[in-house]
Enzyme design. Sequence first.
Site, PDB file in Angstrom:
ATOM      1  N   GLY A 192      47.326  40.176  25.921  1.00 54.79           N
ATOM      2  CA  GLY A 192      48.209  41.275  26.331  1.00 54.79           C
ATOM      3  C   GLY A 192      49.656  40.861  26.171  1.00 54.79           C
ATOM      4  O   GLY A 192      50.447  40.922  27.112  1.00 54.79           O
ATOM      5  N   PHE A 210      46.756  44.968  21.431  1.00 57.48           N
ATOM      6  CA  PHE A 210      46.092  46.097  20.775  1.00 57.48           C
ATOM      7  C   PHE A 210      47.177  47.095  20.450  1.00 57.48           C
ATOM      8  O   PHE A 210      47.599  47.841  21.329  1.00 57.48           O
ATOM      9  CB  PHE A 210      45.100  46.697  21.775  1.00 57.48           C
ATOM     10  CG  PHE A 210      43.878  47.298  21.143  1.00 57.48           C
ATOM     11  CD1 PHE A 210      43.547  47.054  19.829  1.00 57.48           C
ATOM     12  CD2 PHE A 210      43.034  48.106  21.886  1.00 57.48           C
ATOM     13  CE1 PHE A 210      42.405  47.584  19.259  1.00 57.48           C
ATOM     14  CE2 PHE A 210      41.873  48.652  21.333  1.00 57.48           C
ATOM     15  CZ  PHE A 210      41.569  48.383  20.010  1.00 57.48           C
ATOM     16  N   ASP A 269      40.943  44.178  19.593  1.00 53.03           N
ATOM     17  CA  ASP A 269      40.431  44.438  20.938  1.00 53.03           C
ATOM     18  C   ASP A 269      40.036  43.121  21.629  1.00 53.03           C
ATOM     19  O   ASP A 269      39.088  42.452  21.209  1.00 53.03           O
ATOM     20  CB  ASP A 269      39.214  45.364  20.822  1.00 53.03           C
ATOM     21  CG  ASP A 269      38.701  45.781  22.175  1.00 53.03           C
ATOM     22  OD1 ASP A 269      39.259  45.324  23.202  1.00 53.03           O
ATOM     23  OD2 ASP A 269      37.730  46.564  22.209  1.00 53.03           O
ATOM     24  N   TYR A 304      47.449  52.696  45.860  1.00 46.81           N
ATOM     25  CA  TYR A 304      47.245  51.474  45.062  1.00 46.81           C
ATOM     26  C   TYR A 304      46.309  50.472  45.751  1.00 46.81           C
ATOM     27  O   TYR A 304      45.126  50.373  45.410  1.00 46.81           O
ATOM     28  CB  TYR A 304      48.601  50.820  44.716  1.00 46.81           C
ATOM     29  CG  TYR A 304      48.460  49.862  43.544  1.00 46.81           C
ATOM     30  CD1 TYR A 304      48.927  50.193  42.282  1.00 46.81           C
ATOM     31  CD2 TYR A 304      47.800  48.644  43.688  1.00 46.81           C
ATOM     32  CE1 TYR A 304      48.746  49.340  41.203  1.00 46.81           C
ATOM     33  CE2 TYR A 304      47.620  47.783  42.618  1.00 46.81           C
ATOM     34  CZ  TYR A 304      48.099  48.133  41.387  1.00 46.81           C
ATOM     35  OH  TYR A 304      47.905  47.285  40.320  1.00 46.81           O
TER      36      TYR A 304
HETATM   37  P1  NAI Z   1      51.658  46.803  29.453  1.00 50.66           P
HETATM   38  O1  NAI Z   1      50.992  48.093  29.141  1.00 50.66           O
HETATM   39  O2  NAI Z   1      53.125  46.701  29.240  1.00 50.66           O
HETATM   40  O3  NAI Z   1      50.959  45.632  28.588  1.00 50.66           O
HETATM   41  C1  NAI Z   1      49.577  45.573  28.396  1.00 50.66           C
HETATM   42  C2  NAI Z   1      49.238  44.672  27.242  1.00 50.66           C
HETATM   43  O4  NAI Z   1      47.801  44.660  27.093  1.00 50.66           O
HETATM   44  C3  NAI Z   1      49.804  45.094  25.891  1.00 50.66           C
HETATM   45  O5  NAI Z   1      50.196  43.938  25.179  1.00 50.66           O
HETATM   46  C4  NAI Z   1      48.602  45.738  25.187  1.00 50.66           C
HETATM   47  O6  NAI Z   1      48.666  45.685  23.762  1.00 50.66           O
HETATM   48  C5  NAI Z   1      47.498  44.860  25.718  1.00 50.66           C
HETATM   49  N1  NAI Z   1      46.157  45.452  25.622  1.00 50.66           N
HETATM   50  C6  NAI Z   1      45.690  46.557  26.258  1.00 50.66           C
HETATM   51  N2  NAI Z   1      44.385  46.747  25.934  1.00 50.66           N
HETATM   52  C7  NAI Z   1      44.038  45.743  25.096  1.00 50.66           C
HETATM   53  C8  NAI Z   1      42.835  45.393  24.430  1.00 50.66           C
HETATM   54  N3  NAI Z   1      41.724  46.102  24.551  1.00 50.66           N
HETATM   55  N4  NAI Z   1      42.852  44.308  23.621  1.00 50.66           N
HETATM   56  C9  NAI Z   1      43.990  43.564  23.454  1.00 50.66           C
HETATM   57  N5  NAI Z   1      45.141  43.840  24.096  1.00 50.66           N
HETATM   58  C10 NAI Z   1      45.170  44.917  24.892  1.00 50.66           C
HETATM   59  O7  NAI Z   1      51.244  46.457  30.951  1.00 50.66           O
HETATM   60  P2  NAI Z   1      51.869  45.587  32.138  1.00 50.66           P
HETATM   61  O8  NAI Z   1      52.455  46.509  33.135  1.00 50.66           O
HETATM   62  O9  NAI Z   1      52.663  44.457  31.627  1.00 50.66           O
HETATM   63  O10 NAI Z   1      50.529  45.049  32.824  1.00 50.66           O
HETATM   64  C11 NAI Z   1      50.037  43.737  32.691  1.00 50.66           C
HETATM   65  C12 NAI Z   1      49.361  43.333  33.988  1.00 50.66           C
HETATM   66  O11 NAI Z   1      50.350  43.272  35.032  1.00 50.66           O
HETATM   67  C13 NAI Z   1      48.280  44.319  34.475  1.00 50.66           C
HETATM   68  O12 NAI Z   1      47.211  43.585  35.030  1.00 50.66           O
HETATM   69  C14 NAI Z   1      49.008  45.080  35.581  1.00 50.66           C
HETATM   70  O13 NAI Z   1      48.127  45.603  36.538  1.00 50.66           O
HETATM   71  C15 NAI Z   1      49.851  43.964  36.170  1.00 50.66           C
HETATM   72  N6  NAI Z   1      50.974  44.400  37.010  1.00 50.66           N
HETATM   73  C16 NAI Z   1      51.857  45.372  36.614  1.00 50.66           C
HETATM   74  C17 NAI Z   1      52.880  45.786  37.459  1.00 50.66           C
HETATM   75  C18 NAI Z   1      53.852  46.862  37.049  1.00 50.66           C
HETATM   76  O14 NAI Z   1      54.560  47.374  37.912  1.00 50.66           O
HETATM   77  N7  NAI Z   1      53.946  47.195  35.792  1.00 50.66           N
HETATM   78  C19 NAI Z   1      53.073  45.181  38.786  1.00 50.66           C
HETATM   79  C20 NAI Z   1      52.142  44.115  39.072  1.00 50.66           C
HETATM   80  C21 NAI Z   1      51.115  43.772  38.226  1.00 50.66           C
END
Ligand code: NAI
Length: 399
Positions: free
Chosen positions: A48, A75, A112, A237
């Site tokens: 990710g 992805f 994926d 949440y």
């Molecule tokens: P984001 O949407 O910015 O990044 C997600 C990443 O996962 C991207 O690089 C995407 O390409 C990748 N991805 C998604 N499905 C995929 C798959 N099937 N195969 C390969 N790559 C895949 O999300 P964000 O916000 O950075 O979230 C990351 C983590 O942080 C999550 O677990 C989220 O719950 C957690 N988090 C987020 C907060 C927020 O306020 N945004 C706060 C605290 C935790």
Amino acid sequence: MIIKPEIQGVVARSAHPIGCEASVQKQIDYVKSAKPIKNGPKRVLILGSSSGFGLAARIALTFGGSQADTIGVSFERGPSEKGVGSAGWYNNIFFKQKAEREGSKAINIVGDAFSDKVREQVIEAIETHFDGEVDLIIYSLATGVRPKPYGDGMWRSSIKTIGESATGATIVLENDSWQQTTVEPASKEEIESTIKVMGGEDWESWIDTLINSDSIAPSCKTIAFSYIGPECTHPIYHEGTLGRAKVDLHQTSHALNLKLANYGGGAYATVCKALVTKASVFIPAFTPYILALYKVMKAQGTHETCIEQMQRLFSDKLYNPQGVPVDGERLLRIDEYELASDVQEQVSTLMGQMNEENFKSVGDYAGYKQEFLQLNGFDIEGVDYNQEFDFEELVSLKP
Ligand code: NAI
């Protein structure tokens, strides 16, 4: 062609390549001027890695003092007849160019992360580029679906409450409108599916895969990101389906910690601050809280985005020579500024005042919208948005 922002509901349908490059550069500039990461990891796998916390972690570890080499899995969509492609696609491209220019290896695997094929590609990349071992694995996937094994359909996550319904407002970025929303309780099956998609099972299976392929280096650590938040957000949440999945992730961290103890390493669920990302804008009835939080934390000078959070995580906490600081539940907390009592008191006052008419002035809506646009390469200072793009040239850029 000229690329303009297109938003459908809360989803960006376009991305600006030059803006994405500027955004990656801005994050690099920040970590170069911040407190450096000392004793950091040299070979890092990020699941990710193309946006949000994963991209910020990759930038911090490469440019913020550790000079790590990275393998990033994401992805993302490239340009096609359907459109210009996703921001993460361009983030991958420009991150790699900039990392290589400074002598770091940056391998992008786009596919994926739940598939066997991507696991094989990652192990091969570790063999080829990392002498067969990794020092840190960051699990930062955010997705709504996970394929079931043997092609048996998909698990889908549902962002719902558990038990009682909850009401709140959702702000639709497409037309800046406030929509009163009722979030209904999830069924047992919806709760279980959300745990399958966003809980710890896939994190554990990645670590098992890497243990089985002898890819774990001595002292190897792993982290995955979580959110808890203040009580006012708990119905949607922490006590809802997403929170249930995060509790599962916390429990997985303990199991993984035991496994990695065999290598002198450890596993930590890392609790972050609420931020605008591609994933978080989907959470219904959550935006008013973020608007109030941004307003208060910016006024106080404690607001952090993903990049500040990640640099602080690595420079102060995960590689702290005195040991990794954890709370009573063995969680690594970087949400302490958000949860400070003076911040939360002011946030609840603002939330009490906020309504459909005044949310743009009572909360930091301008900042929220700007951060969302910037995630997609728009509204970044210094970028010429009237610049024409040659579509063929975009297609020729490869991650
Ligand atoms: P984001 O949407 O910015 O990044 C997600 C990443 O996962 C991207 O690089 C995407 O390409 C990748 N991805 C998604 N499905 C995929 C798959 N099937 N195969 C390969 N790559 C895949 O999300 P964000 O916000 O950075 O979230 C990351 C983590 O942080 C999550 O677990 C989220 O719950 C957690 N988090 C987020 C907060 C927020 O306020 N945004 C706060 C605290 C935790």
